[in-house]
Design an enzyme around this catalytic site. Structure first.
Site: not given
Ligand code: UDP
Length: 353
Positions: A202
């Site tokens: 993403h």
């Molecule tokens: N996550 C979730 N469902 C999904 C995709 C991600 O619950 O379909 C969770 C993932 O396990 C993590 C969090 O969302 O805990 C991460 O979010 P994202 O990847 O959007 O953001 P980043 O960590 O890169 O800031």
């Protein structure tokens, strides 16, 4: 003591949940939660808060769908109004979003103390909006809760020992959450093979670059010929790949899943492949190897210890690492505080002078 917590994105709610559950144990602390609305998510309904055992926000500012400047500006204005009304002892901000920066800045100008959780992280890539938010938020925070040794060292390297702030190595609240939710995990309703790879994509650096996105998807599809690759697809990525002519018939692409289902998917997979920051750590918490589809990571200790490897977005490199990289499978090292971060954070806040 009154703590005003600023949240804006789903992962921030998940992380803050661990701290809120700790706060709830103390009669002397009152927490007020402000949701800026930055990531508007239809799934963030009452069910979400109940299922996740997270307190519902006291304020919902509903600021979303704007450019970075407009969003941060509106948040600053609205958060200031709330702060004037609530007059908390601390404003607590998490991570690196526009909500984090707006919350810290509004508080700082009103001389309200700022506690930054996940302080000191750096990708050293100033083109990332998150990096700008991290650096600026750290600089105006009074208490800097670092999730890792490296984060603390980054602050020292930037001269923070000379600033009027307190640096605390708290460990990572995300590990507290992973341990809490492990027992609540629920299997998603879909055909899942015994051995599968869990994948998410993403980040703007991948979604906004056609070549990178194409290479990543082609590599994943190649792997999926022999092993199931489950990809809960972020709406932004979905929209973009619909317009690209990709030959990807082997992937198991599904809608984004709720966190309890996500925890199940992580806990039961063979490997994680992702460009998410959070998921790289969750792979480690659940003792899974991780290939990171980025050129750099803030979670360098995972790479240094060979739990994680950076593949960037080259199809050839992804396939080569998938086949040949020798991961460290001894996960006994404590890199993130082993689930004690929230306890440490609250103790520090209560004794802050
Ligand atoms: N996550 C979730 N469902 C999904 C995709 C991600 O619950 O379909 C969770 C993932 O396990 C993590 C969090 O969302 O805990 C991460 O979010 P994202 O990847 O959007 O953001 P980043 O960590 O890169 O800031």
């Amino acid at each position: 003591m009154k703590i005003l917590t600023i949240l804006g994105a789903r992962p921030q709610f998940i992380k803050a949940g661990s701290v809120s559950r700790e706060i709830a144990k103390y009669d002397e602390i009152e927490e007020v939660i402000v949701h800026t609305g930055q990531h508007f998510d239809a799934n963030m309904s009452d069910i979400f808060f109940n299922e996740m055992q997270i307190p519902k926000p006291d304020y919902n500012l509903n600021i979303n769908g704007l450019s970075h400047g407009a969003m941060t500006g509106q948040m600053l204005e609205k958060i200031e109004e709330v702060l004037v009304k609530e007059n908390p002892d601390f404003v607590m901000v998490y991570g690196d979003t526009n909500s984090t920066l707006a919350g810290a800045l509004a508080a700082s100008k009103l001389h309200i103390k700022v506690a930054h959780i996940e302080a000191g992280l750096r990708s050293f890539n100033m083109r990332m909006p998150e990096e700008v938010n991290r650096i600026l938020t750290d600089r105006i925070s009074n208490m800097l809760f670092c999730p890792t040794e490296t984060a603390g060292q980054n602050l020292k390297n930037e001269g923070y020992d000379n600033f009027d702030c307190k640096i605390i190595k708290s460990g990572d609240v995300m590990q507290d959450g992973a341990m809490f939710y492990k027992d609540l995990a629920s299997k998603p309703d879909l055909d899942i093979e015994d051995n599968y790879i869990l994948c998410t994509i993403h980040r703007a650096e991948n979604t906004d670059d056609e070549k990178r996105l194409k290479d990543i998807f082609e590599a994943l599809d190649e792997i999926a010929k022999e092993k199931q690759v489950i990809l809960p697809l972020h709406p932004r990525t979905k929209k973009i790949i619909e317009n690209l002519e990709l030959n990807i018939e082997n992937l198991t692409i599904i809608e984004p899943v709720g966190y309890l289902e996500m925890v199940w998917l992580i806990d039961n997979c063979d490997m994680v492949m992702t460009d998410s920051g959070g998921l790289q750590k969750e792979a480690f918490f659940f003792e899974k190897p991780c290939i990171t589809l980025r050129d750099e990571t803030e979670w360098v200790e995972l790479v240094e210890n060979r739990f994680n490897v950076l593949a960037g977005a080259s199809e050839e490199k992804i396939l080569d690492l998938y086949t040949n990289f020798e991961f460290n499978n001894n996960f006994s090292i404590d890199l993130y505080g082993a689930g004690t971060a929230s306890v440490k954070i609250i103790k520090e806040l209560l004794t802050y002078e």
